[in-house]
Design a protein around this motif. Structure first.
Motif, PDB file in Angstrom:
ATOM      1  N   LEU A  11     -70.576 -15.118  36.391  1.00 28.05           N
ATOM      2  CA  LEU A  11     -69.231 -14.706  36.010  1.00 28.05           C
ATOM      3  C   LEU A  11     -68.814 -13.438  36.753  1.00 28.05           C
ATOM      4  CD1 LEU A  11     -69.159 -15.366  32.149  1.00 28.05           C
ATOM      5  CD2 LEU A  11     -68.297 -16.811  33.999  1.00 28.05           C
ATOM      6  N   LYS A  12     -69.747 -12.527  36.971  1.00 28.52           N
ATOM      7  CA  LYS A  12     -69.454 -11.307  37.730  1.00 28.52           C
ATOM      8  C   LYS A  12     -69.119 -11.639  39.178  1.00 28.52           C
ATOM      9  CE  LYS A  12     -72.227  -8.042  35.002  1.00 28.52           C
ATOM     10  NZ  LYS A  12     -73.398  -7.127  35.015  1.00 28.52           N
ATOM     11  N   VAL A  13     -69.885 -12.557  39.760  1.00 31.65           N
ATOM     12  CA  VAL A  13     -69.612 -12.980  41.132  1.00 31.65           C
ATOM     13  C   VAL A  13     -68.213 -13.607  41.219  1.00 31.65           C
ATOM     14  CG1 VAL A  13     -70.258 -14.614  42.953  1.00 31.65           C
ATOM     15  CG2 VAL A  13     -72.028 -13.300  41.753  1.00 31.65           C
ATOM     16  N   PHE A  14     -67.907 -14.483  40.272  1.00 40.23           N
ATOM     17  CA  PHE A  14     -66.606 -15.158  40.258  1.00 40.23           C
ATOM     18  C   PHE A  14     -65.460 -14.151  40.128  1.00 40.23           C
ATOM     19  CE2 PHE A  14     -63.425 -17.011  37.189  1.00 40.23           C
ATOM     20  CZ  PHE A  14     -62.639 -17.591  38.164  1.00 40.23           C
ATOM     21  N   CYS A  15     -65.569 -13.209  39.196  1.00 37.20           N
ATOM     22  CA  CYS A  15     -64.495 -12.236  38.983  1.00 37.20           C
ATOM     23  C   CYS A  15     -64.319 -11.316  40.192  1.00 37.20           C
ATOM     24  CB  CYS A  15     -64.767 -11.414  37.724  1.00 37.20           C
ATOM     25  SG  CYS A  15     -64.540 -12.351  36.192  1.00 37.20           S
ATOM     26  N   GLU A  16     -65.408 -10.970  40.839  1.00 36.52           N
ATOM     27  CA  GLU A  16     -65.321 -10.122  42.025  1.00 36.52           C
ATOM     28  C   GLU A  16     -64.621 -10.880  43.157  1.00 36.52           C
ATOM     29  OE1 GLU A  16     -65.612  -6.406  43.307  1.00 36.52           O
ATOM     30  OE2 GLU A  16     -66.746  -6.991  41.529  1.00 36.52           O
ATOM     31  N   ALA A  17     -64.982 -12.143  43.307  1.00 40.43           N
ATOM     32  CA  ALA A  17     -64.344 -12.960  44.345  1.00 40.43           C
ATOM     33  C   ALA A  17     -62.854 -13.155  44.043  1.00 40.43           C
ATOM     34  CB  ALA A  17     -65.050 -14.307  44.454  1.00 40.43           C
ATOM     35  N   ALA A  18     -62.539 -13.361  42.760  1.00 41.57           N
ATOM     36  CA  ALA A  18     -61.136 -13.545  42.375  1.00 41.57           C
ATOM     37  C   ALA A  18     -60.344 -12.262  42.582  1.00 41.57           C
ATOM     38  CB  ALA A  18     -61.062 -13.977  40.908  1.00 41.57           C
ATOM     39  N   ALA A  69     -59.714 -19.496  33.954  1.00 40.54           N
ATOM     40  CA  ALA A  69     -61.150 -19.211  33.869  1.00 40.54           C
ATOM     41  C   ALA A  69     -61.424 -17.722  34.102  1.00 40.54           C
ATOM     42  CB  ALA A  69     -61.919 -20.054  34.883  1.00 40.54           C
ATOM     43  N   ARG A  70     -60.648 -17.124  35.021  1.00 40.03           N
ATOM     44  CA  ARG A  70     -60.835 -15.693  35.309  1.00 40.03           C
ATOM     45  C   ARG A  70     -60.543 -14.846  34.066  1.00 40.03           C
ATOM     46  NH1 ARG A  70     -58.152 -11.017  36.971  1.00 40.03           N
ATOM     47  NH2 ARG A  70     -56.125 -12.014  36.549  1.00 40.03           N
ATOM     48  N   MET A  71     -59.466 -15.158  33.346  1.00 41.73           N
ATOM     49  CA  MET A  71     -59.106 -14.391  32.153  1.00 41.73           C
ATOM     50  C   MET A  71     -60.189 -14.515  31.080  1.00 41.73           C
ATOM     51  SD  MET A  71     -56.363 -12.960  33.055  1.00 41.73           S
ATOM     52  CE  MET A  71     -55.935 -12.249  31.466  1.00 41.73           C
ATOM     53  N   LEU A  72     -60.711 -15.736  30.913  1.00 43.03           N
ATOM     54  CA  LEU A  72     -61.772 -15.943  29.923  1.00 43.03           C
ATOM     55  C   LEU A  72     -63.061 -15.242  30.352  1.00 43.03           C
ATOM     56  CD1 LEU A  72     -61.190 -19.725  29.108  1.00 43.03           C
ATOM     57  CD2 LEU A  72     -60.716 -17.767  27.612  1.00 43.03           C
ATOM     58  N   ALA A  73     -63.351 -15.288  31.652  1.00 45.48           N
ATOM     59  CA  ALA A  73     -64.553 -14.636  32.166  1.00 45.48           C
ATOM     60  C   ALA A  73     -64.478 -13.127  31.968  1.00 45.48           C
ATOM     61  CB  ALA A  73     -64.750 -14.968  33.643  1.00 45.48           C
ATOM     62  N   LEU A  74     -63.282 -12.551  32.175  1.00 47.05           N
ATOM     63  CA  LEU A  74     -63.113 -11.114  31.957  1.00 47.05           C
ATOM     64  C   LEU A  74     -63.347 -10.741  30.494  1.00 47.05           C
ATOM     65  CD1 LEU A  74     -59.990 -10.382  34.219  1.00 47.05           C
ATOM     66  CD2 LEU A  74     -62.361  -9.607  34.590  1.00 47.05           C
ATOM     67  N   ASP A  75     -62.905 -11.617  29.573  1.00 48.45           N
ATOM     68  CA  ASP A  75     -63.142 -11.379  28.142  1.00 48.45           C
ATOM     69  C   ASP A  75     -64.644 -11.380  27.831  1.00 48.45           C
ATOM     70  OD1 ASP A  75     -60.493 -11.129  27.561  1.00 48.45           O
ATOM     71  OD2 ASP A  75     -60.231 -13.221  26.912  1.00 48.45           O
ATOM     72  N   LEU A  77     -67.141 -10.809  29.968  1.00 44.17           N
ATOM     73  CA  LEU A  77     -67.790  -9.640  30.571  1.00 44.17           C
ATOM     74  C   LEU A  77     -67.476  -8.371  29.789  1.00 44.17           C
ATOM     75  CD1 LEU A  77     -67.230 -10.378  34.377  1.00 44.17           C
ATOM     76  CD2 LEU A  77     -69.340 -10.652  33.033  1.00 44.17           C
ATOM     77  N   SER A  78     -66.258  -8.283  29.237  1.00 39.64           N
ATOM     78  CA  SER A  78     -65.891  -7.134  28.418  1.00 39.64           C
ATOM     79  C   SER A  78     -66.727  -7.099  27.140  1.00 39.64           C
ATOM     80  CB  SER A  78     -64.399  -7.191  28.075  1.00 39.64           C
ATOM     81  OG  SER A  78     -64.046  -6.096  27.245  1.00 39.64           O
ATOM     82  N   SER A  79     -66.948  -8.274  26.539  1.00 34.04           N
ATOM     83  CA  SER A  79     -67.771  -8.346  25.322  1.00 34.04           C
ATOM     84  C   SER A  79     -69.217  -7.964  25.611  1.00 34.04           C
ATOM     85  CB  SER A  79     -67.712  -9.758  24.741  1.00 34.04           C
ATOM     86  OG  SER A  79     -66.401 -10.083  24.329  1.00 34.04           O
ATOM     87  N   VAL A  80     -69.721  -8.424  26.764  1.00 33.92           N
ATOM     88  CA  VAL A  80     -71.088  -8.076  27.153  1.00 33.92           C
ATOM     89  C   VAL A  80     -71.219  -6.573  27.355  1.00 33.92           C
ATOM     90  CG1 VAL A  80     -72.825  -8.303  28.987  1.00 33.92           C
ATOM     91  CG2 VAL A  80     -71.615 -10.329  28.155  1.00 33.92           C
ATOM     92  N   LEU A  83     -71.324  -4.897  24.047  1.00 35.31           N
ATOM     93  CA  LEU A  83     -72.646  -5.105  23.457  1.00 35.31           C
ATOM     94  C   LEU A  83     -73.667  -4.144  24.052  1.00 35.31           C
ATOM     95  CD1 LEU A  83     -74.740  -6.675  21.790  1.00 35.31           C
ATOM     96  CD2 LEU A  83     -74.876  -8.326  23.667  1.00 35.31           C
ATOM     97  N   GLN A  84     -73.660  -4.025  25.355  1.00 32.10           N
ATOM     98  CA  GLN A  84     -74.600  -3.122  26.027  1.00 32.10           C
ATOM     99  C   GLN A  84     -74.382  -1.675  25.591  1.00 32.10           C
ATOM    100  OE1 GLN A  84     -73.647  -4.197  30.068  1.00 32.10           O
ATOM    101  NE2 GLN A  84     -75.443  -5.527  30.262  1.00 32.10           N
ATOM    102  N   ASN A  85     -73.120  -1.271  25.480  1.00 29.73           N
ATOM    103  CA  ASN A  85     -72.819   0.101  25.060  1.00 29.73           C
ATOM    104  C   ASN A  85     -73.261   0.350  23.621  1.00 29.73           C
ATOM    105  OD1 ASN A  85     -71.684   0.735  27.530  1.00 29.73           O
ATOM    106  ND2 ASN A  85     -69.604   0.223  26.895  1.00 29.73           N
ATOM    107  N   THR A  86     -73.082  -0.674  22.771  1.00 26.62           N
ATOM    108  CA  THR A  86     -73.498  -0.534  21.371  1.00 26.62           C
ATOM    109  C   THR A  86     -75.002  -0.382  21.261  1.00 26.62           C
ATOM    110  OG1 THR A  86     -71.610  -1.851  20.619  1.00 26.62           O
ATOM    111  CG2 THR A  86     -73.469  -1.631  19.099  1.00 26.62           C
ATOM    112  N   VAL A  87     -75.728  -1.178  22.045  1.00 29.35           N
ATOM    113  CA  VAL A  87     -77.193  -1.101  22.027  1.00 29.35           C
ATOM    114  C   VAL A  87     -77.667   0.254  22.539  1.00 29.35           C
ATOM    115  CG1 VAL A  87     -79.307  -2.032  23.038  1.00 29.35           C
ATOM    116  CG2 VAL A  87     -77.530  -3.589  22.198  1.00 29.35           C
ATOM    117  N   ILE A  88     -77.041   0.723  23.600  1.00 27.21           N
ATOM    118  CA  ILE A  88     -77.409   2.029  24.155  1.00 27.21           C
ATOM    119  C   ILE A  88     -77.153   3.132  23.131  1.00 27.21           C
ATOM    120  CG2 ILE A  88     -76.797   3.753  25.895  1.00 27.21           C
ATOM    121  CD1 ILE A  88     -76.286   1.400  27.816  1.00 27.21           C
ATOM    122  N   GLU A  89     -76.014   3.049  22.428  1.00 26.66           N
ATOM    123  CA  GLU A  89     -75.720   4.040  21.402  1.00 26.66           C
ATOM    124  C   GLU A  89     -76.752   3.999  20.287  1.00 26.66           C
ATOM    125  OE1 GLU A  89     -71.769   3.439  20.023  1.00 26.66           O
ATOM    126  OE2 GLU A  89     -70.836   4.100  21.884  1.00 26.66           O
TER     127      GLU A  89
END
Length: 310
Positions: A11-18, A69-75, A77-80, A83-89
């Motif tokens: 998804l990161k590869v796709f969004c970067e390409a888009a 697909a790009r809009m959904l992928a961004l959602d 990646l934002s959720s991920v 999640l990562q920020n919450t775990v780090i906190e």
């Protein structure tokens, strides 16, 4: 038919390409080759059964389905990222709830004070202490720390030994005057033994060591009084009802006052004090802070007991 799962990496590869509308620029930003970007986009298209890009020899452009697909992928990646920020906190922030388990008497007389001092140091951590008469499944029952007396600890837990302790045999002068002092372990069979259902010990079986502690003797004892509360057993012993096996931390003051007498002195039962937790300390800042506080507290507690016993 989708043969593999869609990954966050794809998804990161796709969004970067888009974003760049160019595989080569996307590859440069990601630090990979253009061929890798092209391969991952093709794999994603196969997984979704749609075409994400219009391709020509000079440029690429998102298809209508690709834009959705790009809009959904961004959602995603934002959720991920959240999640990562919450775990780090959770790993670094000293706030939240901390559930601690321990045994009755030790919890009331020692652990409660240790945790009260911890709460003063870390007021944003809400501590919930529960005293129990049985071992807990820390993962299933969601305890963060278990303060245990006794050396029987399941291998799936992580344990830190914070203080030395052992159990000894003792009785009141009143009892010994009436029934005599046992001279060997076999003599215990003819005595009324005060049985405590310990969290880590079979009921009515006293595992005792002598000398270097390598040889363990299992002694089956009997008695007319049984309890799951060590403080009750101490009260019974003080009132002359029998011989008890009790931690030295709990019996020491009564031995010093002469209310209890240490019998069969060569024998003891190892029952050290441990802080137990289900996962490595790095995963939770509150658990790590509490474990370190308890270790420091019990170091001071052990020193005080040694000085007070002299």
């Amino acid at each position: 038919m989708i043969t593999s799962k869609i990954t966050v990496s794809d998804l990161k590869v796709f969004c970067e390409a888009a974003n760049h509308q160019n595989f080569s620029k996307a590859a440069h930003m990601l630090g990979v080759s253009p061929a890798y970007v092209s391969k991952r986009i093709q794999a994603l298209e196969a997984q979704l059964s749609i075409r994400l890009f219009h391709r020509t020899t000079r440029h690429i452009a998102l298809t209508e389905q690709g834009e959705r697909a790009r809009m959904l992928a961004l959602d995603v990646l934002s959720s991920v990222e959240r999640l990562q920020n919450t775990v780090i906190e959770a790993r670094t922030e000293l706030r939240g709830e901390l559930r601690v388990a321990t045994s009755f008497g030790f919890g009331r007389r020692v652990v409660s004070d240790a945790l009260a001092q911890f709460s003063l140091k870390y007021p944003l951590i809400n501590v919930k202490l529960e005293v129990l008469d049985c071992l807990v499944d820390m993962v299933r029952e969601r305890y963060d720390i278990d303060v245990r007396i006794g050396d029987v600890i399941a291998p799936n837990y992580i344990a830190r030994r914070v203080a030395d302790n052992y159990r000894i045999l003792c009785a009141s002068p009143k009892y010994l005057e009436k029934y005599g002092e046992p001279k060997n372990l076999k003599d215990l069979e003819s005595h009324n033994c005060l049985i405590v259902r310990e969290r880590d010990h079979p009921v009515g079986v006293w595992k005792l060591t002598r000398g270097d502690g390598r040889h363990v003797e299992n002694i089956k004892v009997r008695g007319t009084l049984t309890t799951n509360n060590g403080e009750i057993a101490v009260a019974w012993a003080l009132n002359g009802h029998g011989i008890m096996l009790r931690s030295v931390w709990d019996s020491q003051r009564h031995l010093q006052s002469g209310e209890l007498v240490h019998v069969l002195k060569p024998y003891r039962q190892e029952a050290n004090i441990w802080v137990v937790y289900p996962e490595r300390l790095e995963s939770s800042a509150p658990v790590k802070a509490c474990a370190e506080h308890l270790e420091e507290y019990f170091n001071q507690w052990s020193l005080y007991r040694r000085i007070g016993s002299k």
